[in-house]
Motif scaffolding. Structure first.
Motif, PDB file in Angstrom:
ATOM      1  N   LEU A 153       0.638  -1.269   0.205  1.00  0.00           N
ATOM      2  CA  LEU A 153       1.074   0.090   0.070  1.00  0.00           C
ATOM      3  C   LEU A 153       1.087   1.086  -0.160  1.00  0.00           C
ATOM      4  CD1 LEU A 153      -2.911  -0.926   2.368  1.00  0.00           C
ATOM      5  CD2 LEU A 153      -3.021   0.196   0.319  1.00  0.00           C
ATOM      6  N   ALA A 189       1.187   2.559  -3.833  1.00  0.00           N
ATOM      7  CA  ALA A 189       0.318   2.794  -3.983  1.00  0.00           C
ATOM      8  C   ALA A 189      -0.235   4.035  -3.245  1.00  0.00           C
ATOM      9  CB  ALA A 189      -0.669   2.094  -3.984  1.00  0.00           C
ATOM     10  N   ILE A 190       0.321   4.558  -2.135  1.00  0.00           N
ATOM     11  CA  ILE A 190      -0.140   5.827  -2.243  1.00  0.00           C
ATOM     12  C   ILE A 190       1.287   6.843  -2.196  1.00  0.00           C
ATOM     13  CG2 ILE A 190       0.279   7.113   0.135  1.00  0.00           C
ATOM     14  CD1 ILE A 190      -1.287   4.302   1.776  1.00  0.00           C
ATOM     15  N   HIS A 250      -4.093   3.749  -7.444  1.00  0.00           N
ATOM     16  CA  HIS A 250      -4.460   3.281  -6.454  1.00  0.00           C
ATOM     17  C   HIS A 250      -5.930   1.994  -7.273  1.00  0.00           C
ATOM     18  CE1 HIS A 250      -3.371   6.468  -3.912  1.00  0.00           C
ATOM     19  NE2 HIS A 250      -3.901   7.299  -4.495  1.00  0.00           N
ATOM     20  N   ARG A 295     -10.017   9.261  -5.014  1.00  0.00           N
ATOM     21  CA  ARG A 295      -8.924   7.754  -4.432  1.00  0.00           C
ATOM     22  C   ARG A 295      -9.921   6.964  -3.919  1.00  0.00           C
ATOM     23  NH1 ARG A 295      -4.290   9.021  -0.323  1.00  0.00           N
ATOM     24  NH2 ARG A 295      -6.283   8.407   1.268  1.00  0.00           N
ATOM     25  N   VAL A 326     -10.123   2.587  -5.525  1.00  0.00           N
ATOM     26  CA  VAL A 326      -9.708   1.461  -5.152  1.00  0.00           C
ATOM     27  C   VAL A 326     -11.037   0.731  -4.523  1.00  0.00           C
ATOM     28  CG1 VAL A 326      -8.932   0.653  -2.350  1.00  0.00           C
ATOM     29  CG2 VAL A 326      -7.956   2.812  -3.292  1.00  0.00           C
TER      30      VAL A 326
END
Length: 366
Positions: free
Chosen positions: A79, A82-83, A88, A126, A130
């Motif tokens: 993660l 991705a961040i 995402h 965002r 997801v």
């Protein structure tokens, strides 16, 4: 009287929004994802979200005498990639894959999924991206997204951070669960190819990248896109989602009774995951030369100076799922899986256990 009320009124009229929690954003998010959730519907499911719990009708799903199987998991430090890279769209697939692949190894059909998203401040666009990934994973696995929880927790998380967890329930008819008890020496071990790192070992991956002073926008040093027309960035190459093996495996299980066991190769690699499904008197002998090692693992091993045994107990090294099959039915099972789009190879066989649960021979071809 009015003056008296005003005089006694609190100096600071705080709201939940002042504390960092935006109820209106939460409501907008639920509305935004309703059609996404509905797209995952399947027999037995109710994908109308907003209630206090999700519903599922086992009888409508076609089960007569089912055993329920449950699994939960997360995406781990993948993660952070991705961040930091602001990509995402695939981590939701990872989330579903880590749960449903654990269900199918027990012979269970994934039925429904629930997600948990925790964040410092809810970014609706965002979060919607997801959830679109989560829904895509659910469709790949044939399970319904029937609910979830989104938690804003300022002070617990930085505003740009979020975490994911997933919960899935599957079912198998009584008597159809895996692993079976009829293992014997000579049973063959089939490896199903992974699509790269999947969702394990990213703390070590990030350490290698930190040592090399690479950015997420750097060209990938180990891979290109499927059409070979352009080089992926490092982040894009690392974020290739975990492969979901559910439908091919369920099809093979239904058509062939020679499958003894399955093992999802996650954290711990082949070394720790195969023994989880073996009897105490049996071991897996793996011929490492038979594994087609993706370039990302070769790059990590060379760049990070990571020894082979450490690679084998940290990463999948190219095998995302293992199928243990009666020797007489190996060709049939491999044919069934290949017809479903899997890349398969015989990577070993079952032998009587002397010491460890996994015995390696030859070397990985990095």
């Amino acid at each position: 009287m009015v003056e008296e009320v005003s005089k006694n009124a609190p100096k600071n009229a705080l709201s939940y929004a002042d504390a960092g929690v935006d109820i209106e954003a939460g409501n907008a998010f639920v509305e935004a994802i309703k059609p996404i959730v509905k797209s995952t519907g399947r027999p037995g499911s109710d994908t109308q979200i907003g209630g206090f719990g999700g519903l599922f009708d086992l009888k409508a799903a076609g089960f007569k005498d089912p055993i329920l199987v449950a699994a939960n998991d997360g995406v781990g430090t993948k993660l952070l990639v991705a961040i930091e890279a602001e990509l995402h769209n695939t981590v939701g697939i990872d989330l579903v894959a880590m749960c449903v692949n654990d269900l199918v190894v027990q012979g269970a059909e994934p039925l429904f999924f629930l997600d948990y998203i925790a964040t410092g401040a809810l970014d609706v666009p965002r979060a919607k991206i997801v959830v679109e990934g989560i829904a895509q994973g659910c469709r790949q696995a044939g399970c319904a997204l029937i609910g979830g929880e989104t938690a804003e927790m300022p002070g617990m998380y930085a505003s740009s951070d979020y975490d994911l967890a997933g919960f899935s329930v599957g079912a198998a008819e009584r008597g159809d669960l895996l692993p079976k008890a009829n293992f014997k020496p000579g049973d063959k071990i089939i490896g199903l190819a992974s699509d790269g790192l999947h969702s394990n070992g990213f703390s070590l991956v990030r350490k290698v990248i930190e040592n090399e002073a690479l950015s997420w926008q750097s060209p990938s040093p180990f891979g290109t896109s499927d059409d070979k027309s352009h080089t992926l960035t490092l982040a894009q190459a690392l974020l290739v989602p975990t492969r979901i093996y559910v439908k091919p495996l369920l099809s093979a299980i239904k058509q062939n009774d020679g499958i003894r066991a399955l093992a999802h190769i996650t954290g711990g690699g082949l070394t720790e995951n195969i023994p989880r499904v073996l009897p105490n008197d049996m071991a897996a002998q793996i011929d490492l030369a038979m594994i087609n090692v993706p370039s990302v693992f070769s790059w990590l091993s060379k760049t990070g100076g990571i020894q082979e045994l450490e690679m084998l107990r940290t990463f999948n090294c190219g095998i995302g799922m293992v199928v243990i099959v009666d020797d007489a039915q190996v060709s049939d099972v491999m044919h069934l899986l290949e017809n479903e789009g899997e890349r398969v190879s015989v990577i070993g066989e079952i032998t009587e256990r002397d010491k460890g649960g996994v015995i390696y021979k030859n070397k990985l071809n990095f």
